[in-house]
Each structure stands twice: as C-alpha cells, then as structure tokens.
Scaffold this active site. Structure first.
Site, PDB file in Angstrom:
ATOM      1  N   LYS A  39     -10.086  -5.066  -5.119  1.00 16.71           N
ATOM      2  CA  LYS A  39     -11.012  -3.976  -5.418  1.00 16.71           C
ATOM      3  C   LYS A  39     -10.273  -2.762  -5.963  1.00 16.71           C
ATOM      4  O   LYS A  39     -10.860  -1.915  -6.603  1.00 16.71           O
ATOM      5  CB  LYS A  39     -11.847  -3.531  -4.209  1.00 16.71           C
ATOM      6  CG  LYS A  39     -11.536  -4.147  -2.915  1.00 16.71           C
ATOM      7  CD  LYS A  39     -12.482  -3.732  -1.808  1.00 16.71           C
ATOM      8  CE  LYS A  39     -11.779  -4.038  -0.491  1.00 16.71           C
ATOM      9  NZ  LYS A  39     -12.590  -4.284   0.619  1.00 16.71           N
ATOM     10  N   LYS A  41      -3.592 -11.215  -6.951  1.00 16.91           N
ATOM     11  CA  LYS A  41      -4.917 -11.488  -6.369  1.00 16.91           C
ATOM     12  C   LYS A  41      -5.972 -10.546  -6.949  1.00 16.91           C
ATOM     13  O   LYS A  41      -5.644  -9.422  -7.352  1.00 16.91           O
ATOM     14  CB  LYS A  41      -4.871 -11.409  -4.840  1.00 16.91           C
ATOM     15  CG  LYS A  41      -4.898 -10.031  -4.291  1.00 16.91           C
ATOM     16  CD  LYS A  41      -5.300  -9.996  -2.803  1.00 16.91           C
ATOM     17  CE  LYS A  41      -5.383  -8.533  -2.395  1.00 16.91           C
ATOM     18  NZ  LYS A  41      -5.838  -8.237  -1.085  1.00 16.91           N
ATOM     19  N   LYS A 100       0.828  -1.215   0.000  1.00 18.58           N
ATOM     20  CA  LYS A 100       0.000   0.000   0.000  1.00 18.58           C
ATOM     21  C   LYS A 100       0.854   1.254   0.000  1.00 18.58           C
ATOM     22  O   LYS A 100       0.467   2.257  -0.595  1.00 18.58           O
ATOM     23  CB  LYS A 100      -0.959  -0.001   1.194  1.00 18.58           C
ATOM     24  CG  LYS A 100      -2.106  -0.978   1.009  1.00 18.58           C
ATOM     25  CD  LYS A 100      -3.277  -0.649   1.881  1.00 18.58           C
ATOM     26  CE  LYS A 100      -4.412  -1.633   1.630  1.00 18.58           C
ATOM     27  NZ  LYS A 100      -5.479  -1.551   2.607  1.00 18.58           N
TER      28      LYS A 100
HETATM   29  P1  TYM Z   1     -10.452  -6.555   2.979  1.00 15.25           P
HETATM   30  O1  TYM Z   1     -11.557  -5.574   3.142  1.00 15.25           O
HETATM   31  O2  TYM Z   1      -9.337  -6.213   2.058  1.00 15.25           O
HETATM   32  O3  TYM Z   1     -11.023  -7.941   2.513  1.00 15.25           O
HETATM   33  C1  TYM Z   1     -12.121  -8.558   3.187  1.00 15.25           C
HETATM   34  C2  TYM Z   1     -11.943 -10.056   3.179  1.00 15.25           C
HETATM   35  O4  TYM Z   1     -11.866 -10.555   1.841  1.00 15.25           O
HETATM   36  C3  TYM Z   1     -10.708 -11.385   1.692  1.00 15.25           C
HETATM   37  N1  TYM Z   1     -10.199 -11.241   0.319  1.00 15.25           N
HETATM   38  C4  TYM Z   1      -9.982 -12.273  -0.519  1.00 15.25           C
HETATM   39  N2  TYM Z   1     -10.149 -13.592  -0.363  1.00 15.25           N
HETATM   40  C5  TYM Z   1      -9.850 -14.382  -1.417  1.00 15.25           C
HETATM   41  N3  TYM Z   1      -9.399 -13.921  -2.601  1.00 15.25           N
HETATM   42  C6  TYM Z   1      -9.200 -12.592  -2.801  1.00 15.25           C
HETATM   43  N4  TYM Z   1      -8.775 -12.155  -3.977  1.00 15.25           N
HETATM   44  C7  TYM Z   1      -9.501 -11.704  -1.733  1.00 15.25           C
HETATM   45  N5  TYM Z   1      -9.450 -10.360  -1.581  1.00 15.25           N
HETATM   46  C8  TYM Z   1      -9.868 -10.100  -0.322  1.00 15.25           C
HETATM   47  C9  TYM Z   1      -9.735 -10.840   2.726  1.00 15.25           C
HETATM   48  O5  TYM Z   1      -8.753 -11.783   3.083  1.00 15.25           O
HETATM   49  C10 TYM Z   1     -10.656 -10.506   3.883  1.00 15.25           C
HETATM   50  O6  TYM Z   1     -10.916 -11.657   4.652  1.00 15.25           O
HETATM   51  N6  TYM Z   1      -7.819  -5.760   7.117  1.00 15.25           N
HETATM   52  C11 TYM Z   1      -8.963  -6.454   6.587  1.00 15.25           C
HETATM   53  C12 TYM Z   1     -10.266  -6.091   7.271  1.00 15.25           C
HETATM   54  C13 TYM Z   1     -10.244  -6.262   8.753  1.00 15.25           C
HETATM   55  C14 TYM Z   1     -10.375  -7.502   9.435  1.00 15.25           C
HETATM   56  C15 TYM Z   1     -10.324  -7.162  10.814  1.00 15.25           C
HETATM   57  C16 TYM Z   1     -10.541  -8.819   9.018  1.00 15.25           C
HETATM   58  C17 TYM Z   1     -10.111  -5.274   9.673  1.00 15.25           C
HETATM   59  N7  TYM Z   1     -10.169  -5.816  10.920  1.00 15.25           N
HETATM   60  C18 TYM Z   1     -10.412  -8.141  11.800  1.00 15.25           C
HETATM   61  C19 TYM Z   1     -10.634  -9.797  10.017  1.00 15.25           C
HETATM   62  C20 TYM Z   1     -10.574  -9.455  11.379  1.00 15.25           C
HETATM   63  C21 TYM Z   1      -9.098  -6.087   5.118  1.00 15.25           C
HETATM   64  O7  TYM Z   1      -8.643  -5.058   4.688  1.00 15.25           O
HETATM   65  O8  TYM Z   1      -9.864  -6.947   4.415  1.00 15.25           O
END
Ligand code: TYM
Length: 334
Positions: free
Chosen positions: A200, A197, A115
């Site tokens: 978004k 991967k 990032k």
């Molecule tokens: P975020 O918002 O980027 O993504 C949300 C969830 O989607 C999963 N994910 C994927 N899984 C499979 N293939 C992909 N291409 C893919 N892209 C995203 C992510 O692994 C995630 O599970 N930091 C975290 C949000 C967060 C969080 C937490 C998660 C904040 N606090 C506490 C768990 C527990 C994030 O940015 O996810």
C-alpha cells in the site's frame, strides 16, 4: 478454545489503501476460515501510529477498513470485528511483553529495517516494538491460528518465541499460535517490479491494485503490468512477472497454475492479462458494491462496533488478569 472452537486472530493496519495483496493474502482466507473457528478480526489502529498519521484521515480509514471486513463476507454477528484501540488490554499486555522481549530479537525484524529506512526522520520506539504489540494482539485471545501473508511470518515467529519464554517461566499461560498461509496468494508482487511485494505504500499507483479501484482502472493496470520477452505463460521463477499474474489468476479463480499454463499455451500476453484483469474485477466488484451499501447503514455498523468491542474486551481482560496475577501484580479487590 471458546465454546469448543479453536480461536483465530488476525488484523490489518488502517493505513493507506488496501491492495489486492491484502485481499488475496489475508482477507479472502479469513472469510473461508470463519465458520470453522471462533474469530477475532481486528483493525489495528494502534499499529498505524508508528508512522505519522493525519487524525481525521486515520479515523476515516479505520472505519472504511472495518466496513470492508464486513463487505468481504465476514458476518459481524458471528465474527468479532473491532478496533484495537477500543480494547485497552492490547496496550497493557504489550507493555508486559516488552519486558520479556530482547532488543536483539527486535533488531532482526526485517520490517523494522525496511520501515526505518523509509521513515528515517521518525524512527520511534513504537516502530521498534511493533512486533510486541502484535504478539499481545494474538496472545490476548489465546489464538490457535493466525492467517497472514508471508511478510508477517517473522512477526508470528517472534510471537511464538515470546509466548514460549513466558510459559517456561510461569506455566501454561498462553496458547502457542500457528501461522496460516493460503495455498496461493501469500505473496502478491508489484505489477511494476515483480521482485518486490505489492504494497500500500508503493509510490507508483500502477504497481498495486487497490481494492476500491474501478474495473477500467484494474484492466488498465493489468495491461501495463511488467512481464518479459519470453511470450510464453509459464509458472517459473525465471518469469517473475508472469508467475505473479498466474498467482493472482489462480487465487481469483481457484484454478491450478499448471491448468492456467495450458489455458494460455500458444496465446499472447495480451489475452492472458485481460483474463487476469477480468478475474480480479469479478472478485472485487461484489465487495465494492457491498461497501457502498454498508456505508449507508451507519447505525448497523455502530451497533456492531459497540457489541464486538465489548466481546473482545471480555476475552482480552480474562487473559490479562491471568497474566497480571502470574507476574505478581496485586489482585483486584472485588
Ligand atoms: P498489513 O496491514 O501490512 O497487511 C495485512 C495482511 O495482508 C497481508 N499482505 C499480503 N499478502 C500477500 N501479498 C502481499 N503483497 C501482501 N501485503 C500484505 C499481510 O501479510 C497481512 O496478513 N502487522 C500486521 C497487522 C497485524 C496483525 C496482528 C496480523 C497487527 N497485529 C496480529 C496478524 C495478527 C500488518 O501490518 O499487516
């Protein structure tokens, strides 16, 4: 434990358009796990501001994401679905945990490296301490299990390290959480570059399936998906594009990769891509229809937002007070 049930915590950022990766890697598993655990599903709007946001847009996206959780099948009467910013304990515990986290640990986080390379003009302290806020999210609720995609596992590891460090000083304050990865779909790749991967923030809209894409768009994106010249549907690292499509098809249909290889043996990529596209449409269409329905029911969603924020705040405050006492902050006078 809450009422004899283990606790599950997970969250998603209210940034950008959610992709099929978010759905198959996380949201879909949340729904299947929601009966077994006492669940907290958070819209992590505080994490979102590590990257500059348009305020009106952030508010809109946060609401849309919360609605999507419900539309995907999470009952807000049973699952605590809420906004991170409505529970002040997240930020308070994050501050405390910052003082138990080392710069060297945070420096190793690959998401920070990625990032900060992408947003070189805004490498703020929040981006650096992002995993500490994530640790606070999880530890506040004494979560036993955290379902995420592979890309978040490093953050889960640092959460465990911080919790263990804290416990070794102050006794058993935090439950040590376990990460949970789904059997399939834990890393969905870009449709245009299957070595990356699905994300978004990808600039090429053809690289990702967005959860709100209409059926024609979904079919068109799969038709254009990058494969190879092998002309053979095989589940192997040598054919990353095809492997990714098999993963998507497996996650959407519940079929095994070996059965999928048989199903398409002797058939061309055209038939295969069409079947994958159709399986995705049939998973996403009902979710999209429910989003449309729920969006009309403003008072129901508002009521859930209020009730669940109060519930989350109750459990968060319980942990926070315990932590504050342990580290030596003066107790409150009742
Ligand atoms: P975020 O918002 O980027 O993504 C949300 C969830 O989607 C999963 N994910 C994927 N899984 C499979 N293939 C992909 N291409 C893919 N892209 C995203 C992510 O692994 C995630 O599970 N930091 C975290 C949000 C967060 C969080 C937490 C998660 C904040 N606090 C506490 C768990 C527990 C994030 O940015 O996810």
């Amino acid at each position: 434990m809450i009422d004899g049930k283990k606790v599950l915590f997970s969250g998603m950022q209210a940034t950008g358009n959610l992709t099929l990766g978010n759905y198959l890697g996380a949201l879909k598993n949340w729904v299947t796990m929601s009966d077994e655990y006492e669940c907290f599903y958070c819209v992590v709007d505080e994490h979102s501001i590590t990257i500059r946001q348009d305020p009106a847009e952030l508010r809109k996206r946060a609401r849309a994401l919360l609605t999507l959780y419900i539309a995907a099948g999470l009952d807000p009467e049973k699952n605590c679905i809420y906004y991170q910013s409505h529970v002040s304990g997240h930020a308070e515990l994050a501050w405390i945990l910052n003082c138990y986290t080392y710069m060297g640990e945070l420096n190793r986080m690959t998401q920070f490296k990625d990032k900060s390379a992408k947003h070189a003009d805004n490498i703020n302290a929040g981006l650096f301490t992002y995993p500490v806020l994530m640790a606070a999210d999880i530890l506040l609720y004494q979560a036993d299990v955290v379902p995420v995609g592979i890309d978040q596992m490093q953050h889960l590891e640092i959460t465990r390290d911080i919790a263990q460090r804290f416990n070794s000083i102050y006794g058993d304050v935090f439950t040590i959480p376990e990460g949970y990865l789904g059997k399939v779909g834990a890393k969905i790749m870009s449709l245009q570059d299957p070595t990356k991967k699905m994300s978004k923030s990808d600039e090429n809209p053809n690289a990702s399936i967005y959860l709100m894409d209409d059926p024609d768009t979904i079919m068109r994106k799969f038709k254009r998906a990058v494969t190879d010249s092998e002309a053979c549907v095989r589940y192997t690292d040598e054919q990353p594009g095809v492997k990714n499509l098999i993963d998507i098809y497996a996650a959407c249909t519940g079929k095994l990769p070996t059965d999928i290889e048989h199903e398409f043996s002797g058939k061309g990529y055209g038939d295969f891509k069409e079947a994958v596209g159709e399986s995705v449409v049939s998973v996403l269409k009902p979710v999209q229809d429910r989003v449309a329905q729920l969006s009309n029911d403003k008072s129901y969603i508002d009521q859930m937002i209020k009730k669940n924020a109060e519930k989350a705040d109750y459990y968060a405050t319980k942990t926070l007070r315990k932590v504050q006492h342990k580290i030596g902050f003066p107790d409150r006078i009742r």
